[in-house]
Design a protein around this motif. Structure first.
Motif, PDB file in Angstrom:
ATOM      1  N   LEU B  28      -1.710   9.598   5.163  1.00 39.09           N
ATOM      2  CA  LEU B  28      -2.172   8.212   5.283  1.00 39.09           C
ATOM      3  C   LEU B  28      -1.008   7.261   5.017  1.00 39.09           C
ATOM      4  CD1 LEU B  28      -4.982   7.241   5.939  1.00 39.09           C
ATOM      5  CD2 LEU B  28      -5.479   7.111   3.523  1.00 39.09           C
ATOM      6  N   GLN B  29      -0.210   7.644   4.018  1.00 38.64           N
ATOM      7  CA  GLN B  29       0.922   6.793   3.628  1.00 38.64           C
ATOM      8  C   GLN B  29       1.897   6.606   4.786  1.00 38.64           C
ATOM      9  OE1 GLN B  29       2.905   8.203   0.111  1.00 38.64           O
ATOM     10  NE2 GLN B  29       4.674   6.918   0.512  1.00 38.64           N
ATOM     11  N   GLN B  30       2.053   7.670   5.573  1.00 38.69           N
ATOM     12  CA  GLN B  30       2.980   7.589   6.715  1.00 38.69           C
ATOM     13  C   GLN B  30       2.534   6.552   7.736  1.00 38.69           C
ATOM     14  OE1 GLN B  30       5.924   9.322   6.764  1.00 38.69           O
ATOM     15  NE2 GLN B  30       5.216   9.767   4.698  1.00 38.69           N
ATOM     16  N   LEU B  31       1.252   6.235   7.724  1.00 38.89           N
ATOM     17  CA  LEU B  31       0.725   5.306   8.715  1.00 38.89           C
ATOM     18  C   LEU B  31       0.799   3.856   8.265  1.00 38.89           C
ATOM     19  CD1 LEU B  31      -2.463   7.352   9.646  1.00 38.89           C
ATOM     20  CD2 LEU B  31      -0.426   7.118  11.048  1.00 38.89           C
ATOM     21  N   LEU B  32       1.163   3.657   7.005  1.00 39.92           N
ATOM     22  CA  LEU B  32       1.142   2.302   6.475  1.00 39.92           C
ATOM     23  C   LEU B  32       2.536   1.690   6.530  1.00 39.92           C
ATOM     24  CD1 LEU B  32      -0.989   3.108   3.323  1.00 39.92           C
ATOM     25  CD2 LEU B  32      -1.792   2.137   5.466  1.00 39.92           C
ATOM     26  N   PRO B  33       2.703   0.628   7.290  1.00 43.10           N
ATOM     27  CA  PRO B  33       4.036   0.046   7.432  1.00 43.10           C
ATOM     28  C   PRO B  33       4.648  -0.418   6.114  1.00 43.10           C
ATOM     29  CG  PRO B  33       2.358  -1.337   8.447  1.00 43.10           C
ATOM     30  CD  PRO B  33       1.709  -0.063   8.068  1.00 43.10           C
ATOM     31  N   GLU B  34       3.790  -0.819   5.171  1.00 41.07           N
ATOM     32  CA  GLU B  34       4.306  -1.361   3.919  1.00 41.07           C
ATOM     33  C   GLU B  34       5.016  -0.310   3.068  1.00 41.07           C
ATOM     34  OE1 GLU B  34       3.950  -4.557   2.361  1.00 41.07           O
ATOM     35  OE2 GLU B  34       3.515  -5.227   4.394  1.00 41.07           O
ATOM     36  N   ILE B  35       4.424   0.882   3.037  1.00 43.41           N
ATOM     37  CA  ILE B  35       4.979   1.900   2.139  1.00 43.41           C
ATOM     38  C   ILE B  35       5.326   3.183   2.875  1.00 43.41           C
ATOM     39  CG2 ILE B  35       3.978   1.128  -0.045  1.00 43.41           C
ATOM     40  CD1 ILE B  35       1.617   2.908   0.494  1.00 43.41           C
ATOM     41  N   ARG B  36       5.483   3.065   4.181  1.00 46.73           N
ATOM     42  CA  ARG B  36       5.754   4.249   4.984  1.00 46.73           C
ATOM     43  C   ARG B  36       7.077   4.905   4.587  1.00 46.73           C
ATOM     44  NH1 ARG B  36       6.072   2.583  10.817  1.00 46.73           N
ATOM     45  NH2 ARG B  36       3.828   2.608  10.809  1.00 46.73           N
ATOM     46  N   ASN B  37       8.060   4.066   4.283  1.00 51.69           N
ATOM     47  CA  ASN B  37       9.409   4.588   4.129  1.00 51.69           C
ATOM     48  C   ASN B  37       9.699   5.213   2.776  1.00 51.69           C
ATOM     49  OD1 ASN B  37      10.148   3.926   6.746  1.00 51.69           O
ATOM     50  ND2 ASN B  37      10.486   1.786   6.144  1.00 51.69           N
ATOM     51  N   SER B  38       8.779   5.010   1.860  1.00 50.76           N
ATOM     52  CA  SER B  38       9.020   5.661   0.579  1.00 50.76           C
ATOM     53  C   SER B  38       8.660   7.133   0.683  1.00 50.76           C
ATOM     54  CB  SER B  38       8.209   4.988  -0.528  1.00 50.76           C
ATOM     55  OG  SER B  38       6.983   4.543  -0.022  1.00 50.76           O
ATOM     56  N   ARG B  39       9.521   7.954   0.166  1.00 51.64           N
ATOM     57  CA  ARG B  39       9.318   9.406   0.246  1.00 51.64           C
ATOM     58  C   ARG B  39       8.202   9.836  -0.680  1.00 51.64           C
ATOM     59  NH1 ARG B  39      10.993  12.652   3.698  1.00 51.64           N
ATOM     60  NH2 ARG B  39      12.425  11.652   5.095  1.00 51.64           N
ATOM     61  N   ARG B  40       7.750  11.045  -0.426  1.00 57.08           N
ATOM     62  CA  ARG B  40       6.649  11.552  -1.227  1.00 57.08           C
ATOM     63  C   ARG B  40       7.027  11.653  -2.710  1.00 57.08           C
ATOM     64  NH1 ARG B  40       3.201  17.057  -0.293  1.00 57.08           N
ATOM     65  NH2 ARG B  40       3.093  16.412   1.850  1.00 57.08           N
ATOM     66  N   SER B  41       8.306  11.964  -2.928  1.00 58.53           N
ATOM     67  CA  SER B  41       8.760  12.106  -4.309  1.00 58.53           C
ATOM     68  C   SER B  41       8.774  10.757  -5.036  1.00 58.53           C
ATOM     69  CB  SER B  41      10.151  12.725  -4.334  1.00 58.53           C
ATOM     70  OG  SER B  41      11.012  11.995  -3.485  1.00 58.53           O
ATOM     71  N   ASP B  42       8.913   9.687  -4.274  1.00 56.48           N
ATOM     72  CA  ASP B  42       8.877   8.373  -4.909  1.00 56.48           C
ATOM     73  C   ASP B  42       7.491   8.115  -5.485  1.00 56.48           C
ATOM     74  OD1 ASP B  42      11.413   8.074  -4.151  1.00 56.48           O
ATOM     75  OD2 ASP B  42      11.046   6.607  -2.573  1.00 56.48           O
ATOM     76  N   LYS B  43       7.492   7.193  -6.423  1.00 62.17           N
ATOM     77  CA  LYS B  43       6.237   6.994  -7.129  1.00 62.17           C
ATOM     78  C   LYS B  43       5.335   6.022  -6.372  1.00 62.17           C
ATOM     79  CE  LYS B  43       8.887   7.157 -10.966  1.00 62.17           C
ATOM     80  NZ  LYS B  43       9.512   6.166 -11.801  1.00 62.17           N
ATOM     81  N   VAL B  44       4.633   6.534  -5.414  1.00 62.02           N
ATOM     82  CA  VAL B  44       3.573   5.762  -4.792  1.00 62.02           C
ATOM     83  C   VAL B  44       2.288   6.482  -5.131  1.00 62.02           C
ATOM     84  CG1 VAL B  44       2.618   4.866  -2.662  1.00 62.02           C
ATOM     85  CG2 VAL B  44       5.077   5.045  -2.912  1.00 62.02           C
ATOM     86  N   SER B  45       1.518   5.885  -5.995  1.00 62.62           N
ATOM     87  CA  SER B  45       0.326   6.578  -6.469  1.00 62.62           C
ATOM     88  C   SER B  45      -0.736   6.577  -5.377  1.00 62.62           C
ATOM     89  CB  SER B  45      -0.217   5.887  -7.708  1.00 62.62           C
ATOM     90  OG  SER B  45      -0.654   4.598  -7.377  1.00 62.62           O
ATOM     91  N   ALA B  46      -1.635   7.510  -5.501  1.00 62.47           N
ATOM     92  CA  ALA B  46      -2.705   7.620  -4.504  1.00 62.47           C
ATOM     93  C   ALA B  46      -3.522   6.340  -4.436  1.00 62.47           C
ATOM     94  CB  ALA B  46      -3.605   8.800  -4.859  1.00 62.47           C
ATOM     95  N   SER B  47      -3.731   5.716  -5.593  1.00 54.78           N
ATOM     96  CA  SER B  47      -4.556   4.505  -5.565  1.00 54.78           C
ATOM     97  C   SER B  47      -3.809   3.358  -4.888  1.00 54.78           C
ATOM     98  CB  SER B  47      -4.996   4.113  -6.969  1.00 54.78           C
ATOM     99  OG  SER B  47      -3.893   3.813  -7.778  1.00 54.78           O
ATOM    100  N   THR B  48      -2.470   3.367  -4.992  1.00 53.32           N
ATOM    101  CA  THR B  48      -1.693   2.368  -4.257  1.00 53.32           C
ATOM    102  C   THR B  48      -1.858   2.587  -2.755  1.00 53.32           C
ATOM    103  OG1 THR B  48      -0.047   2.478  -6.002  1.00 53.32           O
ATOM    104  CG2 THR B  48       0.589   1.324  -4.001  1.00 53.32           C
ATOM    105  N   VAL B  49      -1.787   3.858  -2.355  1.00 59.21           N
ATOM    106  CA  VAL B  49      -1.950   4.167  -0.935  1.00 59.21           C
ATOM    107  C   VAL B  49      -3.317   3.706  -0.454  1.00 59.21           C
ATOM    108  CG1 VAL B  49      -2.113   6.033   0.756  1.00 59.21           C
ATOM    109  CG2 VAL B  49      -0.348   6.107  -0.974  1.00 59.21           C
ATOM    110  N   LEU B  50      -4.347   3.994  -1.238  1.00 63.54           N
ATOM    111  CA  LEU B  50      -5.693   3.600  -0.833  1.00 63.54           C
ATOM    112  C   LEU B  50      -5.825   2.085  -0.766  1.00 63.54           C
ATOM    113  CD1 LEU B  50      -7.970   6.134  -2.745  1.00 63.54           C
ATOM    114  CD2 LEU B  50      -7.349   6.121  -0.352  1.00 63.54           C
ATOM    115  N   GLN B  51      -5.231   1.415  -1.753  1.00 63.45           N
ATOM    116  CA  GLN B  51      -5.267  -0.043  -1.767  1.00 63.45           C
ATOM    117  C   GLN B  51      -4.560  -0.608  -0.536  1.00 63.45           C
ATOM    118  OE1 GLN B  51      -6.808  -2.224  -4.035  1.00 63.45           O
ATOM    119  NE2 GLN B  51      -6.236  -3.615  -2.382  1.00 63.45           N
ATOM    120  N   GLU B  52      -3.373  -0.062  -0.259  1.00 66.20           N
ATOM    121  CA  GLU B  52      -2.615  -0.525   0.895  1.00 66.20           C
ATOM    122  C   GLU B  52      -3.357  -0.237   2.201  1.00 66.20           C
ATOM    123  OE1 GLU B  52       0.005  -2.363   1.510  1.00 66.20           O
ATOM    124  OE2 GLU B  52       0.075  -2.767  -0.634  1.00 66.20           O
ATOM    125  N   THR B  53      -4.041   0.911   2.220  1.00 65.90           N
ATOM    126  CA  THR B  53      -4.825   1.254   3.408  1.00 65.90           C
ATOM    127  C   THR B  53      -5.880   0.191   3.674  1.00 65.90           C
ATOM    128  OG1 THR B  53      -4.528   3.582   2.867  1.00 65.90           O
ATOM    129  CG2 THR B  53      -6.177   3.070   4.499  1.00 65.90           C
TER     130      THR B  53
END
Lengths: 164, 92
Positions: B28-53
């Motif tokens: 899902l994160q790969q589809l979001l332009p805002e946080i697409r470029n951050s790697r999986r190892s970077d700290k993007v929490s699942a709730s951030t991804v859901l919020q951004e979605t």
């Protein structure tokens, strides 16, 4: 064919290109129909534009759901909702969302309940999301987003072309 | 031994679904332009991804609204014959 086809875990193939073409075909067809429709002459041109833009919006979402077909939950849910609204307009009541907010102190909420909260927001945005389990909600959301952005791109392309 | 195995299988079973969810979230994160470029190892929490979605879906809905309005205005001023032109353009 070097199309970027991705497969979701449930084995549903997602090919943005074919979706794009199917959507564009349907949407342009309905745009032509909307163009032909005569709105009551009493309405002002502003009102006419507003009414028509509503129709265009519905046509866009409908065309995308049809382009996807019944293989996804969200498109199925959307089409079902739309058909019910057309056939039984009286049965479909506008639900007023009653929100009873009973939030206890936030610190006591666990991480998973935060997830569930976000999931609930997502459920309201993805058609049919309310009856999905969390995993398929995520899958369907990914597909829905891809389709929506395709939809936006195609609409943008048409608008750009028309305004040339 | 057997009890340990069954226990490990149990925890493995729950891990699979956790992995599945993590996998889906990163997809899902790969589809979001805002946080697409951050790697999986970077700290993007699942709730951030859901919020951004949620934000992204809302913004797409808004774009559809705006474009519908724009198309409606354009339809009032242009010929229908152009639809055929666009079709050939898009389907090439």
């Amino acid at each position: 064919m070097s199309s970027s086809t991705t497969t979701t875990t449930s084995g549903v193939t997602l090919n943005p290109k074919s979706c794009r073409i199917k959507f564009a075909r349907r949407f342009l067809r309905s745009l032509a129909q909307i163009k032909k429709q005569k709105l009551p002459s009493s309405s002002s041109s502003e009102e006419e534009i507003r009414m028509r833009s509503k129709g265009i919006k519905m046509a866009a979402y409908y065309s995308m759901a049809r382009a996807v077909g019944p293989r996804m939950n969200w498109s199925r849910a959307f089409l079902f909702k739309l058909r019910n609204r057309v056939r039984h307009p009286k049965l479909v009541k506008k639900k007023k969302k009653k929100r009873v907010i009973m939030r206890s102190n936030k610190a006591s909420r666990s991480v998973s309940s935060v997830h569930m909260d976000r999931g609930n927001k997502l459920r309201e945005l993805v058609p049919g999301g309310k009856s999905m389990d969390f995993c398929s909600l995520l899958e369907e959301t990914a597909h829905y987003i891809t389709c929506l952005s395709t939809q936006v791109k195609v609409m943008q392309a048409i608008a750009d072309h028309l305004s040339k | 031994m057997s009890s340990r195995r069954s226990r490990s299988r149990q925890s493995g079973g729950s891990r699979i679904s956790d992995d599945q969810i993590n996998d889906l979230v990163s997809k899902l994160q790969q589809l979001l332009p805002e946080i697409r470029n951050s790697r999986r190892s970077d700290k993007v929490s699942a709730s951030t991804v859901l919020q951004e979605t949620c934000n992204y879906i809302r913004s797409l809905h808004r774009e559809v609204d705006d474009l519908s309005e724009r198309l409606s205005e354009l339809l009032a001023t242009t010929d229908t014959a152009q639809a055929a032109v666009i079709r050939s353009l898009l389907l090439q």
